[in-house]
Design a protein around this motif. Structure first.
Motif, PDB file in Angstrom:
ATOM      1  N   ALA A  51     125.331  27.075 142.083  1.00 16.37           N
ATOM      2  CA  ALA A  51     125.202  25.774 141.410  1.00 16.37           C
ATOM      3  C   ALA A  51     125.809  24.646 142.227  1.00 16.37           C
ATOM      4  CB  ALA A  51     125.870  25.821 140.034  1.00 16.37           C
ATOM      5  N   LEU A  52     126.852  24.945 143.010  1.00 12.94           N
ATOM      6  CA  LEU A  52     127.524  23.896 143.777  1.00 12.94           C
ATOM      7  C   LEU A  52     126.995  23.805 145.211  1.00 12.94           C
ATOM      8  CD1 LEU A  52     131.202  24.419 142.523  1.00 12.94           C
ATOM      9  CD2 LEU A  52     129.525  22.745 141.713  1.00 12.94           C
ATOM     10  N   GLN A  53     125.994  24.633 145.542  1.00 19.11           N
ATOM     11  CA  GLN A  53     125.476  24.715 146.910  1.00 19.11           C
ATOM     12  C   GLN A  53     124.224  23.837 147.065  1.00 19.11           C
ATOM     13  OE1 GLN A  53     125.891  24.938 150.092  1.00 19.11           O
ATOM     14  NE2 GLN A  53     126.861  26.974 149.965  1.00 19.11           N
ATOM     15  N   TYR A  54     123.781  23.629 148.320  1.00 18.23           N
ATOM     16  CA  TYR A  54     122.468  23.034 148.557  1.00 18.23           C
ATOM     17  C   TYR A  54     121.399  23.870 147.876  1.00 18.23           C
ATOM     18  CZ  TYR A  54     124.491  20.203 152.353  1.00 18.23           C
ATOM     19  OH  TYR A  54     125.234  19.319 153.081  1.00 18.23           O
ATOM     20  N   GLY A  55     120.289  23.244 147.493  1.00 20.79           N
ATOM     21  CA  GLY A  55     119.151  23.962 146.932  1.00 20.79           C
ATOM     22  C   GLY A  55     117.892  23.608 147.696  1.00 20.79           C
ATOM     23  N   SER A  56     116.757  23.975 147.138  1.00 27.87           N
ATOM     24  CA  SER A  56     115.501  23.686 147.825  1.00 27.87           C
ATOM     25  C   SER A  56     115.059  22.260 147.531  1.00 27.87           C
ATOM     26  CB  SER A  56     114.413  24.665 147.386  1.00 27.87           C
ATOM     27  OG  SER A  56     113.669  24.129 146.305  1.00 27.87           O
ATOM     28  N   THR A  87     115.440  13.299 141.150  1.00 23.34           N
ATOM     29  CA  THR A  87     116.653  12.697 140.610  1.00 23.34           C
ATOM     30  C   THR A  87     116.256  11.706 139.516  1.00 23.34           C
ATOM     31  OG1 THR A  87     117.693  12.991 142.762  1.00 23.34           O
ATOM     32  CG2 THR A  87     118.756  11.442 141.262  1.00 23.34           C
ATOM     33  N   VAL A 234     122.513  13.732 133.931  1.00 29.22           N
ATOM     34  CA  VAL A 234     122.254  14.788 134.917  1.00 29.22           C
ATOM     35  C   VAL A 234     121.193  14.355 135.923  1.00 29.22           C
ATOM     36  CG1 VAL A 234     122.980  16.695 133.427  1.00 29.22           C
ATOM     37  CG2 VAL A 234     120.582  15.980 133.417  1.00 29.22           C
ATOM     38  N   ARG A 235     120.450  13.269 135.613  1.00 32.80           N
ATOM     39  CA  ARG A 235     119.406  12.764 136.519  1.00 32.80           C
ATOM     40  C   ARG A 235     118.446  13.867 136.932  1.00 32.80           C
ATOM     41  NH1 ARG A 235     118.509   9.377 135.115  1.00 32.80           N
ATOM     42  NH2 ARG A 235     117.571   8.108 136.714  1.00 32.80           N
ATOM     43  N   ILE A 257     116.886  12.438 149.921  1.00 35.68           N
ATOM     44  CA  ILE A 257     118.122  12.968 149.337  1.00 35.68           C
ATOM     45  C   ILE A 257     118.416  14.423 149.745  1.00 35.68           C
ATOM     46  CG2 ILE A 257     118.054  11.487 147.270  1.00 35.68           C
ATOM     47  CD1 ILE A 257     117.021  14.099 145.781  1.00 35.68           C
ATOM     48  N   CYS A 259     117.844  17.295 148.846  1.00 37.55           N
ATOM     49  CA  CYS A 259     117.408  18.164 147.755  1.00 37.55           C
ATOM     50  C   CYS A 259     117.979  17.618 146.455  1.00 37.55           C
ATOM     51  CB  CYS A 259     117.891  19.600 147.980  1.00 37.55           C
ATOM     52  SG  CYS A 259     119.666  19.770 148.188  1.00 37.55           S
ATOM     53  N   SER A 261     120.012  17.802 142.941  1.00 36.08           N
ATOM     54  CA  SER A 261     121.285  18.471 142.659  1.00 36.08           C
ATOM     55  C   SER A 261     121.074  19.854 142.033  1.00 36.08           C
ATOM     56  CB  SER A 261     122.105  17.599 141.704  1.00 36.08           C
ATOM     57  OG  SER A 261     123.166  18.348 141.140  1.00 36.08           O
ATOM     58  N   ALA A 262     121.529  20.893 142.725  1.00 34.25           N
ATOM     59  CA  ALA A 262     121.477  22.246 142.158  1.00 34.25           C
ATOM     60  C   ALA A 262     122.360  22.316 140.914  1.00 34.25           C
ATOM     61  CB  ALA A 262     121.943  23.263 143.197  1.00 34.25           C
ATOM     62  N   PHE A 263     123.472  21.615 140.955  1.00 31.74           N
ATOM     63  CA  PHE A 263     124.425  21.586 139.843  1.00 31.74           C
ATOM     64  C   PHE A 263     123.754  21.057 138.575  1.00 31.74           C
ATOM     65  CE2 PHE A 263     128.114  19.054 137.979  1.00 31.74           C
ATOM     66  CZ  PHE A 263     128.727  20.146 137.391  1.00 31.74           C
ATOM     67  N   SER A 264     123.076  19.919 138.707  1.00 31.98           N
ATOM     68  CA  SER A 264     122.373  19.356 137.547  1.00 31.98           C
ATOM     69  C   SER A 264     121.237  20.253 137.100  1.00 31.98           C
ATOM     70  CB  SER A 264     121.815  17.969 137.900  1.00 31.98           C
ATOM     71  OG  SER A 264     122.833  17.001 137.916  1.00 31.98           O
TER      72      SER A 264
ATOM     73  N   LEU B  28     131.394  28.192 149.705  1.00 33.95           N
ATOM     74  CA  LEU B  28     131.926  27.741 148.418  1.00 33.95           C
ATOM     75  C   LEU B  28     132.716  28.808 147.672  1.00 33.95           C
ATOM     76  CD1 LEU B  28     128.928  25.649 147.117  1.00 33.95           C
ATOM     77  CD2 LEU B  28     130.975  24.873 148.295  1.00 33.95           C
ATOM     78  N   SER B 231     131.530  20.151 147.245  1.00 37.02           N
ATOM     79  CA  SER B 231     130.271  20.780 146.846  1.00 37.02           C
ATOM     80  C   SER B 231     129.070  19.936 147.237  1.00 37.02           C
ATOM     81  CB  SER B 231     130.265  20.954 145.325  1.00 37.02           C
ATOM     82  OG  SER B 231     128.941  20.987 144.832  1.00 37.02           O
ATOM     83  N   GLY B 233     126.118  20.740 146.097  1.00 36.14           N
ATOM     84  CA  GLY B 233     125.225  20.842 144.942  1.00 36.14           C
ATOM     85  C   GLY B 233     125.376  19.700 143.961  1.00 36.14           C
ATOM     86  N   ARG B 235     125.656  16.646 144.942  1.00 39.77           N
ATOM     87  CA  ARG B 235     124.982  15.500 145.593  1.00 39.77           C
ATOM     88  C   ARG B 235     125.753  14.200 145.353  1.00 39.77           C
ATOM     89  NH1 ARG B 235     123.806  16.837 148.889  1.00 39.77           N
ATOM     90  NH2 ARG B 235     122.094  15.647 149.679  1.00 39.77           N
TER      91      ARG B 235
END
Lengths: 415, 415
Positions: A51-56, A87, A234-235, A257, A259, A261-264, B28, B231, B233, B235
C-alpha cells in the motif's frame, strides 16, 4: 471576480456563522469513521509494504475489477483493462484534454457546465462552445445545430463534455429518450463524448438511467469517481476509455504523476471489500434527498419569484433570479447576511450566468439549509426593492451586463 | 526498446527468481508497519471528516510547516506559503514544465538524467540538451559552453534540470565547490534551475551539502519528496518556488487534480508528528549503505572490467561497460540469467548510453545483491568472449550503434 476574490469570499464563507450553500463537499460524518479507521489501520499493518509502495500507472488490478461492480447499475459492461485509475476524475479530464485538444480546438459543453471542466479546457487554450440544456438535460436539436455551424465554420470540435446525471450545477438529468439521440448526433459529427458521472449513484429514485457508455464503447469516455460516494480526500477516480485512448491515458498519467496512489487505491479497495458500500450509498441518498427537500421547500416558501430546477439526485439546485438581479454583484451582500452560494457566471466560459446561482444542499443540515434560504430571501428581497427604487429613476439603474467573465479557477472549494 | 517491451521485461524481472537491480523502490519493510497502521487508523477515527474531505489546492498548512523541518538539513529557509504540495514531486515537475515550456523550447539536463524527467520534458515537446557530469556532478564549464552555444543559436532555454544529491541514475553528488558556480552560470544566462532532491536525506556521511535553493530563492525551484524517506505510495511531494511561480503552480495543480489528497497529506503529517522520523531516516541510511557496500564489493570482485561510480547516498550505481558491449542488447540475456537492470539508454534523450547501465541497491538484501552481481558477471563475461570471437572475424561484429532511442516512458517501475 478574480480567482483570488473568490478565494477570499470562500474564506469568509467557511466561518461557522455563515451558511454555505456554495461548496460541493459530501457530508462525510455520515460514514462510520471509527470502523473505516480500524479497517484501514489493519490494511496498513497487513499490506503496508504494498500500500505504501509505487504501483502501476494504470491502477491497482483488484480495484479495477471492483470498479466494474460500481458501474453495473449504469449498465456499463467493460473489462478491467479498459479502466485507468486517476487522481480524482479531474485528472482523467485533464489527461483526456491534454491528449485530444490543441490550442484553438473547440470543446462543446452544456450551458452551464462544471467549473472545474471549464478550467481544464481553458488551460489547454480550447474554445468552449456552450449548448443549452433544459429540465431534460442537453437539448439534442441545439447540439446538432451547434456542431453543424462549427463544422461549416471550419472549426475542429474535439470533445463533447456532458454530465448526464444530476448535473453540476444545473441539477437536471438527461432523459432516457434523449440519450440515444445525443449519441447519434455525436457519432454523426465524429465528436468524442466525455461522460462525466460523479453523482450517478446518488439518485433519489433508485437506479440511474443507462449511461451513454452503455450503448457505445467507441465514442464515449466515461469518467467515474469515489469522491461523492466515499471520499474526495483519497482522490480516486477513473476513466473507461476505448483501447487506443486508454494506452495514451496511461502514458500521459505516468508522465504527470508516475502512478496513482497505491495507498489511496488500496484504501478504497479495502473499503469496498469490507463494508456494505451499497447500503452506505443508500444512506447518503436518503440524507441528500431530505436536504434537497428542505432546500426546495425553503425556496418555494421564501423566494417564490425565483425559478429553480428540481434535482432527482446529486448535490445542486440551479436558481434563476428575477430579471435584473445579478448574483455576482449580490454575493458580497449575501455573505454579509451570512449565506454563501456560487454565482452562475462561474459555470459559463463566456460571461453568461449573472441571473443564475448554484445552491448546494449536500453539506449543511436541513435546518441550516432552511436558515440559509431565509437569509438569501432577505438579500433577494432587498435587491428587488432597490431595483424598484432605481427603476423609478430612469438612467440610474445599477447592474446590467458586466465585462466578459472568462473562466476563473475558483479552487477546489466549489467542486 | 519500446515502452511495452520495457514493461514486458519488468514483468519478467518481477518474478521472485530474478534479482532485480532495476527498480527504484524503497525497502518499506524497514518501516514499523504495525505502528504506522495503528496511528493512521486512529487518525481516520479522530479526523476522518477532514482527512477524507477535499483540501486546499496548495496543500495542508500543517504539513507545509513540517516540510520546513524536513528541509532544514539542506539549509533551506522558506515560508510555508512558498510551498506547494503535489502528487509526488513528479507532478511538480509536470506542472513546472507546463507553466514554462513551449514546444521547441530547450531544457538543459545532465547526461544522464532521471528518466521520468525526460519523459515530462518530451511530453511538452521540449528539446533536451544534455550536459555531461563527472564524479563531482554537473560540469560547470560544460554547462556554460552549452548555454552560450544555445543562446548564440537563438534557442530559448527555459530550465536547467539537475539532481545534485546522489544522482539518479549516476550516483554522483554535485560538489560544494561547484554549487555556487552552477548557480552563477544559470543566473548569468537567466535560466531557472529545477533542483530535484528526492534522495538528499539519504546520504551515508551525515548531513547533505547546502541545497542550491539555500543560496537563491529567486532562481531555483526546489522539489522534495517523501517517496524515498517514508512512502512513495502516498504520492506526496512538494515544490518550493518563488512567489510568482508558486501562484501559477497552485492554479495549474487545481486544473489538473483540484487538490492533492488530504488523506495522504494527513497521513504524512501524522507520521512526522508521531514518529521519530529522523531516527527512521537514519535506519534507512544504514540499511542502504550496507547494500551499497555489497554492490560495490560485488562489482570489484566479479566485474572488475567495468567502471562504476561510488555513491555517497541514494539508491544507484552507474556502470560503464567495456568498449563494445551494449547494455540494451544484453538485457534479455541478463533476464534469462535471472538478473535485471535498466540500460543506460533510458537516461538520455538522444540515444546515448548503450555502454552504461543503472544498478539499484535499494530493494534487494545484500546477499541477493551479491548473487545478482555474480549473475550479471556471467552475462558480461559471456558477452566479452563473444566479442573476442567475432572480433577475430573482421566484418562480422555484432552490435554497434543502434537507431536513435528517443525517450520512452518505462512506467513507474524504474523511478
Amino acid at each position: 471576480m478574480t480567482a483570488s476574490e473568490i478565494r477570499a469570499l470562500f474564506a469568509v464563507a467557511s466561518r461557522p456563522e455563515v451558511v454555505s450553500l456554495a461548496g460541493g463537499m459530501p457530508y462525510l460524518s455520515a460514514l462510520p469513521l471509527d470502523v473505516v479507521g480500524a479497517t484501514i489501520g489493519n490494511m496498513i499493518n497487513e499490506r503496508g509494504a504494498v500500500a505504501l509502495q509505487y504501483g502501476s500507472g494504470q491502477g491497482d488490478p483488484q480495484l479495477r475489477e471492483q470498479i466494474l461492480d460500481v458501474m453495473a447499475p449504469h449498465q456499463i459492461e467493460a473489462h478491467p483493462d479498459e479502466i485507468v485509475v486517476t487522481t480524482g476524475s479531474q485528472q482523467a479530464l485533464d489527461l483526456v484534454t491534454r491528449i485530444f485538444v490543441d490550442p484553438g480546438d473547440v470543446v462543446v459543453a452544456e450551458a452551464p457546465s462544471y467549473v472545474g471542466a471549464l478550467g481544464v479546457f481553458s488551460s489547454y487554450q480550447a474554445e468552449i462552445a456552450h449548448v443549452p440544456l433544459d429540465d431534460d438535460g442537453l437539448i439534442p436539436e441545439a447540439l446538432d445545430e451547434t456542431l453543424t455551424a462549427l463544422r461549416r465554420a471550419g472549426r475542429r470540435v474535439k470533445l463533447l463534455y456532458t454530465v448526464p446525471n444530476y448535473h453540476n450545477p444545473a441539477g437536471v438529468t438527461l432523459s432516457a429518450a434523449r440519450r440515444p439521440r445525443i449519441l447519434e448526433i455525436a457519432e454523426r459529427h465524429d465528436v468524442l463524448i466525455v461522460e462525466d458521472d460523479p453523482y450517478g449513484l446518488l439518485g433519489f429514485d433508485g437506479d440511474p438511467l443507462p449511461a451513454l457508455r452503455a450503448s457505445s464503447s467507441e465514442h464515449v469516455i466515461y469518467l467515474g469517481s469515489f469522491s461523492k460516494t466515499f471520499s474526495p480526500g483519497v482522490r480516486v477516480g477513473w476513466a473507461v476509455a476505448p483501447h487506443a485512448v486508454r494506452e495514451k491515458l496511461v502514458l500521459a498519467s505516468e508522465a504527470a504523476i508516475l502512478c496513482p496512489s497505491a495507498f489511496s487505491q488500496l484504501t478504497v479497495s479495502t473499503y469496498l471489500e469490507t463494508h456494505d458500500w451499497k447500503h452506505q450509498v443508500g444512506l447518503f441518498r436518503e440524507m441528500y434527498r431530505e436536504r434537497r427537500d428542505a432546500m426546495i421547500e425553503g425556496l418555494e416558501e421564501c423566494i417564490p419569484q425565483a425559478r429553480r430546477t428540481h434535482p432527482q439526485g446529486g448535490f445542486y439546485v440551479w436558481v434563476t433570479l428575477p430579471e435584473g438581479l445579478d448574483s455576482k454583484a449580490m454575493l458580497p451582500r449575501a455573505v454579509t447576511e451570512r449565506v454563501a452560494y456560487v454565482p452562475g457566471t462561474a459555470f459559463y466560459a463566456d460571461g453568461q450566468g449573472r441571473r443564475h446561482m448554484r445552491l448546494s444542499y449536500c453539506y449543511p443540515t436541513p435546518s441550516r439549509i432552511r436558515e440559509g434560504i431565509r437569509r438569501l430571501a432577505t438579500v433577494v428581497n432587498a435587491e428587488l426593492e432597490l431595483q424598484e427604487t432605481f427603476d423609478s429613476r430612469p438612467g440610474a439603474r445599477p447592474g446590467g451586463p458586466g465585462p466578459r467573465a472568462g473562466v476563473q479557477s475558483p479552487g477546489p472549494e466549489i467542486t
